[in-house]
Design a protein around this motif. Sequence first.
Motif, PDB file in Angstrom:
ATOM      1  N   LYS A 138     -14.760  -3.705   3.020  1.00  0.00           N
ATOM      2  CA  LYS A 138     -14.583  -4.970   2.213  1.00  0.00           C
ATOM      3  C   LYS A 138     -13.598  -5.956   3.065  1.00  0.00           C
ATOM      4  CE  LYS A 138     -10.348  -3.379  -0.020  1.00  0.00           C
ATOM      5  NZ  LYS A 138      -9.704  -3.098  -1.308  1.00  0.00           N
ATOM      6  N   TYR A 176     -11.113  -4.271   5.839  1.00  0.00           N
ATOM      7  CA  TYR A 176     -11.168  -2.884   5.364  1.00  0.00           C
ATOM      8  C   TYR A 176     -12.409  -2.006   5.462  1.00  0.00           C
ATOM      9  CZ  TYR A 176      -6.716  -4.914   3.502  1.00  0.00           C
ATOM     10  OH  TYR A 176      -5.631  -5.595   3.505  1.00  0.00           O
ATOM     11  N   ASP A 216     -10.670  -8.557   2.624  1.00  0.00           N
ATOM     12  CA  ASP A 216      -9.571  -8.790   1.607  1.00  0.00           C
ATOM     13  C   ASP A 216      -9.870  -7.974   0.109  1.00  0.00           C
ATOM     14  OD1 ASP A 216      -8.116 -10.436   3.176  1.00  0.00           O
ATOM     15  OD2 ASP A 216      -9.020 -12.163   2.539  1.00  0.00           O
ATOM     16  N   GLU A 217     -10.141  -8.635  -0.724  1.00  0.00           N
ATOM     17  CA  GLU A 217     -10.595  -7.995  -2.111  1.00  0.00           C
ATOM     18  C   GLU A 217     -11.959  -7.992  -2.453  1.00  0.00           C
ATOM     19  OE1 GLU A 217      -8.234  -6.309  -3.525  1.00  0.00           O
ATOM     20  OE2 GLU A 217      -6.818  -7.092  -2.058  1.00  0.00           O
ATOM     21  N   ASN A 218     -13.045  -8.641  -1.629  1.00  0.00           N
ATOM     22  CA  ASN A 218     -14.285  -8.775  -1.806  1.00  0.00           C
ATOM     23  C   ASN A 218     -15.152  -7.565  -0.980  1.00  0.00           C
ATOM     24  OD1 ASN A 218     -13.828 -11.170  -3.162  1.00  0.00           O
ATOM     25  ND2 ASN A 218     -13.583 -12.123  -1.225  1.00  0.00           N
ATOM     26  N   TYR A 219     -15.777  -6.876  -1.713  1.00  0.00           N
ATOM     27  CA  TYR A 219     -16.599  -5.707  -1.154  1.00  0.00           C
ATOM     28  C   TYR A 219     -17.943  -6.379  -0.535  1.00  0.00           C
ATOM     29  CZ  TYR A 219     -13.870  -1.983  -2.995  1.00  0.00           C
ATOM     30  OH  TYR A 219     -12.873  -1.027  -3.052  1.00  0.00           O
TER      31      TYR A 219
END
Length: 208
Positions: free
Chosen positions: A55, A3, A57-60
Amino acid sequence: MIYFDIAVQRPTILVQGKGTLDVGITALTGASGNGKSTLIKSLAGLIKPKAGFIKQDENYWFHHGQNLFVKPQARHVGYMPQGNIIFPHMSVLHNITYSKRGDEPLLAHILERLQLERYSHTKAGNLSGGEQQRVALGRALYAKPCVLLLDEPLSALDWTLRHQVQADIVAIIKEWNIPCLWVTHDEEEAKAVGDYRWSFEKGILQGS
């Protein structure tokens, strides 16, 4: 998935893009100088945007507001840059294992899948253009990437080789089942390879 919502100031243009890279191939087109390579280098961590976030998944990987910027080697991307993308003085084996992230079973699978087993100890500079492209893809895959970023992957090939190498690369990407951003200036190539289509117009990403 990847994303992103970023703005990158280049010497002659402000590049802006917002989107989601999903599993499959996203073909990115647009005129030269509009932002294609800027986006792909930003996702790879080679350029730091002036604003926004990236990012996985959930990791920036990047967050301007948090002053966060993850270095390229920690992003686990498979990146094929435009132009000279192999080390010609090194063997095929050493080119592919350059990242040192993979293992013997993965190496064996890549060499077999890319039909490079008999060239493993050959200097990469002695291979044909199509074989060198396969070496570059093998190196990107050996890094165990969560996303593949291909910047004009066929541009160094003559027209007689393009369709065969294109088909081979597409088949392997589908097998790996990861997101891929494929940058090209060729509209016909984009139609042939893309599950999704994006384009840049005056520095702004369209279709994402």
